[in-house]
Design an enzyme around this catalytic site. Structure first.
Site, mmCIF file in Angstrom:
data_model
loop_
_atom_site.group_PDB
_atom_site.id
_atom_site.type_symbol
_atom_site.label_atom_id
_atom_site.label_comp_id
_atom_site.label_asym_id
_atom_site.label_seq_id
_atom_site.Cartn_x
_atom_site.Cartn_y
_atom_site.Cartn_z
ATOM 1 N N LYS A 1 -121.546 11.537 -31.436
ATOM 2 C CA LYS A 1 -122.650 10.915 -30.690
ATOM 3 C C LYS A 1 -124.009 11.183 -31.341
ATOM 4 C CE LYS A 1 -120.287 10.922 -26.189
ATOM 5 N NZ LYS A 1 -120.424 11.249 -24.735
ATOM 6 N N TYR B 1 -118.798 1.193 -22.503
ATOM 7 C CA TYR B 1 -118.700 2.064 -21.317
ATOM 8 C C TYR B 1 -118.632 1.265 -20.016
ATOM 9 C CZ TYR B 1 -119.574 6.582 -23.680
ATOM 10 O OH TYR B 1 -119.478 7.732 -24.435
ATOM 11 N N GLU C 1 -110.679 0.713 -27.113
ATOM 12 C CA GLU C 1 -111.838 1.269 -27.825
ATOM 13 C C GLU C 1 -111.699 1.098 -29.339
ATOM 14 O OE1 GLU C 1 -112.774 4.547 -24.318
ATOM 15 O OE2 GLU C 1 -112.165 5.266 -26.286
HETATM 16 P P1 IDP Z 1 -115.830 12.175 -21.043
HETATM 17 O O1 IDP Z 1 -116.729 11.794 -22.197
HETATM 18 O O2 IDP Z 1 -115.558 13.649 -21.024
HETATM 19 O O3 IDP Z 1 -114.571 11.343 -20.975
HETATM 20 P P2 IDP Z 1 -116.844 10.575 -18.818
HETATM 21 O O4 IDP Z 1 -116.729 10.980 -17.381
HETATM 22 O O5 IDP Z 1 -115.940 9.491 -19.309
HETATM 23 O O6 IDP Z 1 -116.665 11.910 -19.701
HETATM 24 O O7 IDP Z 1 -118.355 10.163 -19.064
HETATM 25 C C1 IDP Z 1 -118.729 9.482 -20.241
HETATM 26 C C2 IDP Z 1 -119.992 10.105 -20.788
HETATM 27 O O8 IDP Z 1 -121.051 9.914 -19.851
HETATM 28 C C3 IDP Z 1 -119.934 11.622 -20.981
HETATM 29 O O9 IDP Z 1 -119.316 12.029 -22.181
HETATM 30 C C4 IDP Z 1 -121.401 11.983 -20.953
HETATM 31 O O10 IDP Z 1 -122.061 11.670 -22.206
HETATM 32 C C5 IDP Z 1 -121.928 11.028 -19.876
HETATM 33 N N1 IDP Z 1 -121.911 11.643 -18.533
HETATM 34 C C6 IDP Z 1 -120.843 11.910 -17.759
HETATM 35 N N2 IDP Z 1 -121.194 12.453 -16.578
HETATM 36 C C7 IDP Z 1 -122.538 12.521 -16.596
HETATM 37 C C8 IDP Z 1 -123.519 12.985 -15.658
HETATM 38 O O11 IDP Z 1 -123.205 13.446 -14.550
HETATM 39 N N3 IDP Z 1 -124.841 12.907 -16.054
HETATM 40 C C9 IDP Z 1 -125.202 12.394 -17.264
HETATM 41 N N4 IDP Z 1 -124.322 11.937 -18.169
HETATM 42 C C10 IDP Z 1 -123.007 12.001 -17.846
#
Ligand code: IDP
Ligand code: MG
Length: 138
Positions: free
Chosen positions: A9, A49, A126
């Site tokens: 990222k 996303y 993806e």
């Molecule tokens: P993951 O990347 O571990 O699979 P996901 O729940 O799919 O997590 O969320 C995608 C991305 O969104 C995360 O990697 C992170 O960059 C961001 N994200 C997830 N939850 C939050 C939050 O509560 N606040 C801000 N960004 C978040």
């Protein structure tokens, strides 16, 4: 053999962590079968996303993902999807286990350095979102 989709990222690319993250992937048994640097537009990040489009962090997340260059990867290994998620660690680095990429490199829950597919179905989507078959060399 299984393939998963990964992203280094913008927060990690900005801190020159590409080499360190690829080293951890390779030394953990992944083969890099496709790789490219890219700068996502917010539209491309939103499409990637889209499953999160109703989440409160969607706007911030897609803005962040378009804020600087990323590295897009297809990683191959036995059980690659789970294996990469285990190496990444928990979404929030505060919860990430010792020895995981997010424990070592993530700045916060949003700027958490790496992405990894969470299911076979999402990995297929993806990978095809960013790579054509001729760009993947197994
Ligand atoms: P993951 O990347 O571990 O699979 P996901 O729940 O799919 O997590 O969320 C995608 C991305 O969104 C995360 O990697 C992170 O960059 C961001 N994200 C997830 N939850 C939050 C939050 O509560 N606040 C801000 N960004 C978040
Ligand atoms: Mg996810």
């Amino acid at each position: 053999m299984e393939s998963t989709f990964a992203i280094i990222k913008p927060d990690a690319v900005e801190r020159n962590l590409i080499g360190k993250i690829l080293e951890r992937a390779e030394s953990s048994g992944f083969e890099v079968v496709a790789m490219k640097r890219a700068r996502l537009t917010t539209e491309v990040a939103e499409g990637f996303y889209y499953v999160h489009k109703e989440r409160p962090f969607f706007k911030d997340l897609t803005t962040f993902m378009a804020s600087g260059p990323v590295v897009l990867l297809v990683l191959q290994a036995e059980n690659a999807i789970k294996k990469w998620r285990d190496l990444m660690g928990a979404t929030n680095p505060k919860d990430a286990a010792e020895g995981t990429l997010r424990k070592d490199f993530a700045l916060d829950i949003e700027r958490n350095s790496v992405h990894g597919s969470d299911s076979a179905e999402n990995a297929a989507f993806e990978i095809s979102y960013f790579f054509s078959q001729t760009e993947i060399v197994r």
